[in-house]
Write a protein that holds these residues in place. Sequence first.
Motif, PDB file in Angstrom:
ATOM      1  N   PRO A  35      35.035  43.275  47.523  1.00  0.00           N
ATOM      2  CA  PRO A  35      35.670  42.065  46.768  1.00  0.00           C
ATOM      3  C   PRO A  35      35.522  40.980  47.519  1.00  0.00           C
ATOM      4  N   GLY A  36      35.230  40.788  48.878  1.00  0.00           N
ATOM      5  CA  GLY A  36      34.964  39.673  49.805  1.00  0.00           C
ATOM      6  C   GLY A  36      34.027  38.894  49.327  1.00  0.00           C
ATOM      7  N   GLY A  37      32.759  39.461  49.321  1.00  0.00           N
ATOM      8  CA  GLY A  37      31.432  39.009  49.037  1.00  0.00           C
ATOM      9  C   GLY A  37      31.279  38.794  47.520  1.00  0.00           C
ATOM     10  N   SER A  38      31.932  39.259  46.549  1.00  0.00           N
ATOM     11  CA  SER A  38      31.972  39.269  45.150  1.00  0.00           C
ATOM     12  C   SER A  38      32.574  37.779  44.933  1.00  0.00           C
ATOM     13  N   LEU A  39      33.926  37.628  45.638  1.00  0.00           N
ATOM     14  CA  LEU A  39      34.548  36.433  45.316  1.00  0.00           C
ATOM     15  C   LEU A  39      33.907  35.104  45.744  1.00  0.00           C
ATOM     16  N   SER A  40      33.323  35.233  46.824  1.00  0.00           N
ATOM     17  CA  SER A  40      32.591  34.153  47.588  1.00  0.00           C
ATOM     18  C   SER A  40      31.593  33.577  46.621  1.00  0.00           C
ATOM     19  N   CYS A  41      30.789  34.209  45.760  1.00  0.00           N
ATOM     20  CA  CYS A  41      29.775  33.807  44.897  1.00  0.00           C
ATOM     21  C   CYS A  41      30.128  33.561  43.708  1.00  0.00           C
ATOM     22  N   ALA A  42      31.576  33.667  43.230  1.00  0.00           N
ATOM     23  CA  ALA A  42      31.827  33.528  41.888  1.00  0.00           C
ATOM     24  C   ALA A  42      31.412  32.224  41.386  1.00  0.00           C
ATOM     25  N   ASP A  43      31.581  30.986  42.168  1.00  0.00           N
ATOM     26  CA  ASP A  43      31.379  29.594  41.549  1.00  0.00           C
ATOM     27  C   ASP A  43      29.861  29.592  41.298  1.00  0.00           C
ATOM     28  N   ILE A  44      28.876  29.983  42.111  1.00  0.00           N
ATOM     29  CA  ILE A  44      27.602  29.924  42.131  1.00  0.00           C
ATOM     30  C   ILE A  44      27.305  30.429  40.720  1.00  0.00           C
ATOM     31  N   LEU A  45      27.862  31.844  40.374  1.00  0.00           N
ATOM     32  CA  LEU A  45      27.537  32.490  39.233  1.00  0.00           C
ATOM     33  C   LEU A  45      27.897  31.697  38.125  1.00  0.00           C
ATOM     34  N   ALA A  46      29.315  31.282  38.084  1.00  0.00           N
ATOM     35  CA  ALA A  46      29.896  30.529  37.000  1.00  0.00           C
ATOM     36  C   ALA A  46      28.784  29.498  36.374  1.00  0.00           C
ATOM     37  N   VAL A  47      28.305  28.560  37.654  1.00  0.00           N
ATOM     38  CA  VAL A  47      27.550  27.735  37.158  1.00  0.00           C
ATOM     39  C   VAL A  47      26.197  28.027  36.549  1.00  0.00           C
ATOM     40  N   LEU A  48      25.549  29.125  37.025  1.00  0.00           N
ATOM     41  CA  LEU A  48      24.277  29.543  36.811  1.00  0.00           C
ATOM     42  C   LEU A  48      24.259  30.167  35.314  1.00  0.00           C
ATOM     43  N   TYR A  49      25.506  30.999  35.120  1.00  0.00           N
ATOM     44  CA  TYR A  49      25.541  31.799  33.673  1.00  0.00           C
ATOM     45  C   TYR A  49      26.445  30.891  32.599  1.00  0.00           C
ATOM     46  N   PHE A  50      27.057  29.915  33.130  1.00  0.00           N
ATOM     47  CA  PHE A  50      27.634  29.015  31.913  1.00  0.00           C
ATOM     48  C   PHE A  50      27.106  27.420  31.795  1.00  0.00           C
ATOM     49  N   HIS A  51      25.902  27.288  32.616  1.00  0.00           N
ATOM     50  CA  HIS A  51      25.697  25.779  32.644  1.00  0.00           C
ATOM     51  C   HIS A  51      24.014  25.744  32.846  1.00  0.00           C
ATOM     52  N   HIS A 258      35.633  43.081  53.167  1.00  0.00           N
ATOM     53  CA  HIS A 258      34.133  43.235  52.827  1.00  0.00           C
ATOM     54  C   HIS A 258      33.784  44.259  51.977  1.00  0.00           C
ATOM     55  N   GLY A 259      34.458  45.635  52.112  1.00  0.00           N
ATOM     56  CA  GLY A 259      34.205  46.712  51.296  1.00  0.00           C
ATOM     57  C   GLY A 259      35.273  47.630  50.934  1.00  0.00           C
ATOM     58  N   LYS A 260      36.366  46.706  50.672  1.00  0.00           N
ATOM     59  CA  LYS A 260      37.776  47.779  50.437  1.00  0.00           C
ATOM     60  C   LYS A 260      38.394  47.009  49.110  1.00  0.00           C
ATOM     61  N   ALA A 261      38.954  48.272  48.516  1.00  0.00           N
ATOM     62  CA  ALA A 261      39.508  47.526  47.425  1.00  0.00           C
ATOM     63  C   ALA A 261      41.043  47.491  47.451  1.00  0.00           C
ATOM     64  N   PRO A 262      41.559  46.495  46.689  1.00  0.00           N
ATOM     65  CA  PRO A 262      42.916  46.390  46.892  1.00  0.00           C
ATOM     66  C   PRO A 262      43.754  47.272  46.092  1.00  0.00           C
ATOM     67  N   ASN A 263      44.948  47.571  46.714  1.00  0.00           N
ATOM     68  CA  ASN A 263      45.641  48.660  46.276  1.00  0.00           C
ATOM     69  C   ASN A 263      46.443  48.033  44.940  1.00  0.00           C
ATOM     70  N   ARG A 264      47.493  48.728  44.276  1.00  0.00           N
ATOM     71  CA  ARG A 264      48.091  48.510  42.956  1.00  0.00           C
ATOM     72  C   ARG A 264      48.767  47.340  43.238  1.00  0.00           C
ATOM     73  N   ASP A 265      49.551  46.935  44.288  1.00  0.00           N
ATOM     74  CA  ASP A 265      50.423  45.895  44.778  1.00  0.00           C
ATOM     75  C   ASP A 265      49.497  44.479  44.957  1.00  0.00           C
ATOM     76  N   GLN A 266      48.541  44.867  45.442  1.00  0.00           N
ATOM     77  CA  GLN A 266      47.622  43.785  46.195  1.00  0.00           C
ATOM     78  C   GLN A 266      46.908  43.208  44.804  1.00  0.00           C
ATOM     79  N   VAL A 267      46.201  43.954  44.148  1.00  0.00           N
ATOM     80  CA  VAL A 267      45.839  43.611  42.664  1.00  0.00           C
ATOM     81  C   VAL A 267      46.847  42.893  41.976  1.00  0.00           C
TER      82      VAL A 267
END
Lengths: 287, 339
Positions: A35-51, A258-267
Amino acid sequence: MATYDDSLIAMIEEKARRIRVNIIKAIGAAGSGHPGGSLSCADILAVLYFHAMRIDPKRPDWEDRDKFIMSKGHAAPALYAALAEAGYFPVEELLTLRKLGSRLQGHPDMKKTPGVEISTGSLGQGLSAANGMAIAAKLDKKDTRIYVLLGDGELEEGQVWEAAMTSVHRKLDNLMAFVDYNGLQIDGSVEDVKSLKAVGEKWRAFGWHVMGIDGHDIRQIMTAIDEAKQIKGKPTVAVARTVKGKGVSFMEGGVDWHGKAPNRDQVYKALVELGERIVDGGGVVNG
Amino acid sequence: MAEVGEVKGEAKEVKKIATRTAYGKALVELGKVNPNVVVLDADLAKSTKSGDFMKAFPDRFFEMGIAEQDMIGTAAGLAAAGKIPFASTFAVFAAGRVFDQVRQAVGYTKLNVKIGATHAGVTVGEDGASHQSVEDIALMRSIPNMTVIVPADAVETQKAVFAAAEYYGPVYLRMGREEVPVLFDEDYRFEIGKAVMLRDGKDVTIIACGVMVAPALEASEELSREGISARVLNMHTVKPIDREAIETAAKETGAIVTAEEHNIMGGFGSAVAEVVVSTLPVPVEMVGIKDVFGQSGKPAELLEYYGLTSGNIVEAARRAIARKAGKASPARSRRSRRQ
């Protein structure tokens, strides 16, 4: 800085938010992932794919498309979320992430997932492939642009610098790289593990056109992409300062995410923070 | 069933050409007819002979410098964009140094990348063990989706290059530095995955690839003088291997000798043995490098030193025949195997 319409910015911000929501849902449902490194690049991906990128999600093989390569393949959930949101495949399919038989492998697989330009996962290899695509575009006299996203820790791989030399040597001005500089890697901070020192200076010394941007500022990302298009005779890299886990308070800046999934409550907590209305009580989560 | 191929007449003086030389020429010919073919090299274009292509088609040749990892990755990107890249370097680098790049960016992606690996085996000669690839067949054949071809002479190399370009998918072409006899005529037929029977025989089958095909033919002649009838199969494609030809050989000759310029562990002999044990188990004797690294020396000296001559094949054939059921006591065959 060019001026961009507020409604355009709002649209892209909403896409980035949705990418983040789906990253959390998908990794939560998978029970593993990054999740960590996925969330950090979300804005860059949004600009690339939607603009920025010239794409047609209904025709993933369209010859004249722009191409994006996720060199830091462990951020696959971010790529998948962007692709789904853009219409390459149904958003619901994101919940099959990492499951047996799924098109959404733990790391991107070009043979399985529409819109994935090349398989990645073993770090350090994406820029070489991007170079190959950029060279091919020049051979074929296409105005295709190639975008590649690298992790900061990934820059510790030697092949990145072999490739960085090639991009410059071949004058690949149809290529733009982003460094997702979130400052963290599995074993700790990049500074502690193996300091990149003056990372922008490194790229500049290799002959790249270098920009430093805030990787969460939509306008800055858009401006960088526009500027890169004007640079002739050499490739451009935007070193994007980002926050690992961006958008989820308890993940931000945490190396453990970096490489850990959130549990149900954390989600549940993460989705609330991201402004997602929980319809099914977080029922997307396993167990 | 393998077809019987034509071996050049023995009366003619044997011409010798290195398979790498044939590779360079074949790339140029291919480049003329296929505009999608591009060639990359990692500062060895003079040695791998990909430099021939550079001279003929400078716009489609990419000198990548001493950066094999980047070369394979770039080749993958070119292939993803519809090109047919031939990435050339020494076998020791092509398979060993960049194993992960080949695995991740070529094998896993099943992209249309051709790896032109020259200077394979100990016949590299004086450069020594650091440059003598004795494990590349094992490495490359363990990668799913990979096709592995080891041409025996210049003619076969030329045909293999064209066949590789025709086929969509990753191909590893293993070639040598040294001149080797030209065994085949221009009308020689080459098909990926189909072994060629060069000599028929009934007592034993010698299955060889690459530079070991010529000594295999010599060995069969020598054996015939002893009254032993040896079939010779040129198994140019190590993967996918011609299972049918191997099974037929096992059934019809009852003993097999494999010959490769490579470690016997995991390589060509192992590939043949995998088929034999799962179809019709018969004695298999392997001629190859016995799990050691090479050293500096003249190619011919090294072939002799590491037991890669026609004489070694003859001895192996005798051992294999002796091990056939009812032909020898187990104790004796065990002893002889230890030679």
